[in-house]
Design a protein around this motif. Structure first.
Motif, mmCIF file in Angstrom:
data_model
loop_
_atom_site.group_PDB
_atom_site.id
_atom_site.type_symbol
_atom_site.label_atom_id
_atom_site.label_comp_id
_atom_site.label_asym_id
_atom_site.label_seq_id
_atom_site.Cartn_x
_atom_site.Cartn_y
_atom_site.Cartn_z
ATOM 1 N N GLU A 96 0.829 -1.210 0.000
ATOM 2 C CA GLU A 96 0.000 0.000 0.000
ATOM 3 C C GLU A 96 0.863 1.259 0.000
ATOM 4 O OE1 GLU A 96 -4.080 -1.349 2.340
ATOM 5 O OE2 GLU A 96 -2.270 -0.889 3.512
ATOM 6 N N TRP A 104 2.392 1.766 -3.459
ATOM 7 C CA TRP A 104 1.367 2.286 -4.376
ATOM 8 C C TRP A 104 1.086 3.755 -4.105
ATOM 9 C CZ3 TRP A 104 -3.400 4.351 -3.041
ATOM 10 C CH2 TRP A 104 -4.261 4.636 -4.105
ATOM 11 N N VAL A 132 1.530 6.947 -6.639
ATOM 12 C CA VAL A 132 0.435 7.843 -7.004
ATOM 13 C C VAL A 132 0.808 9.298 -6.737
ATOM 14 C CG1 VAL A 132 -1.900 8.569 -6.328
ATOM 15 C CG2 VAL A 132 -1.403 6.148 -6.720
ATOM 16 N N VAL A 183 -4.906 3.154 -14.039
ATOM 17 C CA VAL A 183 -6.033 3.732 -13.316
ATOM 18 C C VAL A 183 -5.868 5.242 -13.265
ATOM 19 C CG1 VAL A 183 -7.256 3.839 -11.121
ATOM 20 C CG2 VAL A 183 -6.312 1.667 -11.917
ATOM 21 N N ILE A 205 -5.937 8.851 -11.945
ATOM 22 C CA ILE A 205 -5.785 9.378 -10.592
ATOM 23 C C ILE A 205 -6.656 10.622 -10.463
ATOM 24 C CG2 ILE A 205 -4.189 10.238 -8.868
ATOM 25 C CD1 ILE A 205 -3.849 7.281 -9.716
ATOM 26 N N ASP A 206 -7.817 10.445 -9.829
ATOM 27 C CA ASP A 206 -8.681 11.592 -9.557
ATOM 28 C C ASP A 206 -8.553 11.960 -8.084
ATOM 29 O OD1 ASP A 206 -9.993 9.492 -8.401
ATOM 30 O OD2 ASP A 206 -11.841 9.707 -9.542
ATOM 31 N N ILE A 234 -8.737 9.184 -5.271
ATOM 32 C CA ILE A 234 -7.568 8.304 -5.279
ATOM 33 C C ILE A 234 -6.362 9.014 -4.672
ATOM 34 C CG2 ILE A 234 -5.948 7.057 -6.748
ATOM 35 C CD1 ILE A 234 -8.624 5.703 -6.533
ATOM 36 N N LYS A 251 -6.760 9.167 -0.944
ATOM 37 C CA LYS A 251 -6.510 7.848 -0.362
ATOM 38 C C LYS A 251 -5.014 7.612 -0.216
ATOM 39 C CE LYS A 251 -7.345 2.903 -1.082
ATOM 40 N NZ LYS A 251 -7.990 1.880 -1.943
ATOM 41 N N ALA A 252 -4.250 7.984 -1.236
ATOM 42 C CA ALA A 252 -2.797 7.814 -1.185
ATOM 43 C C ALA A 252 -2.191 8.672 -0.082
ATOM 44 C CB ALA A 252 -2.184 8.169 -2.539
#
Length: 277
Positions: A230, A233, A237, A254, A256-257, A260, A263-264
């Motif tokens: 995680e 990743w 991002v 994917v 990246i909006d 996302i 979340k990162a």
């Protein structure tokens, strides 16, 4: 109110019987983020007075471990006397079992400025969870999964308790509380089971777990730490987003909006022990 100390949100809450004061320091040294001196289920009726005395005489000197007490429910003959132990300077807050109504929280708060963590253990408590969560002095909700499955006569499987856990997560978020604390795992010597139960709770959005033995603490703490995968990743991002500036960017196919990206950022913050994320 929230239970954040030293920049870290508490994940593991270890019960220790109130009538076993020789275990208090061992619990404090267990690696748990918080300990709960138990005056309820772990203490027989004839020993409850002695447990209160032991608690009042204890000195809690671990600065990085929060100390709570689980008192007896409001409809028991021990409730009034239990409230007196909340005068102890080392007590951070109180776990209130069988919580079902906001007025029960008010009865506790009338005697102490300690924060309250209501334990939702019945269908009535779950149906009134919003009311309970919004009561003055509530810090966080906890799930009493064992008594809850007894009240509902369900088998206690992940599926059977999914609705209740998810409800507590949603209510906590809506009321601005920290994510709720999951119930205990009875398997004291099965670290894999404890870890799996903790990961399941985390996957639903719960923020911590009750423990009944020091051997469970490590697995619970680890479950709420981001995994190496995680973190890798999340860094990928964030790096891609920084390099792209205002342009649209994709990572591993994917797009990246904003969700996302947030979340990162949350994963990196949690890996660094930053509170409030």
């Amino acid at each position: 109110m929230n239970n954040v100390q030293g920049g870290v949100i508490q994940r593991s809450f270890l019960f220790v019987p109130g009538n076993r004061p020789e275990r208090f320091n061992k619990a404090l040294d267990s690696g748990a983020d918080a300990i709960i001196i138990d005056l309820e289920d772990a203490v027989a009726a004839e020993e409850k007075a002695a447990a209160r005395t032991a608690l009042m005489q204890a000195a809690f000197t671990w600065p990085h471990v929060l100390v709570y007490v689980r008192i007896n429910a409001v409809d028991t003959p021990w409730f009034a006397d239990d409230l007196k132990v909340l005068r102890h300077a080392g007590i951070r807050g109180v776990f209130l079992p069988k919580a079902e109504h906001a007025e029960e929280i008010a009865r506790v708060r009338a005697h102490t400025a300690c924060c309250v963590i209501p334990i939702i253990e019945t269908a009535t408590g779950l149906c009134h969870a919003q009311e309970v969560a919004r009561a003055s002095g509530v810090e966080r909700l906890a799930f009493g999964s064992m008594d809850f499955q007894l009240d509902l006569n369900c088998d206690g499987s992940d599926t059977a308790l999914l609705y209740a856990r998810s409800q507590l997560v949603v209510v906590s978020r809506w009321c601005g509380l920290l994510a709720p604390i999951d119930g205990v795992t009875l398997a004291m010597d099965d670290e894999a089971r404890v870890a799996a139960d903790a990961r399941h709770a985390k996957s639903l959005g719960m923020g911590g777990k009750l423990c009944i033995h020091p051997r469970q603490v490590g697995a619970v703490n680890m479950a709420w730490q981001p995994t190496p995968e995680e973190i890798i990743w999340a860094r990928k991002v964030l790096a891609a987003s920084d390099a792209a500036g205002t342009n649209v960017v994709a990572v591993d196919g994917v797009m990246i909006d904003r969700p996302i990206l947030l979340k990162a950022q949350r994963i990196i913050s949690r890996s660094q022990g930053i509170a409030g994320v």
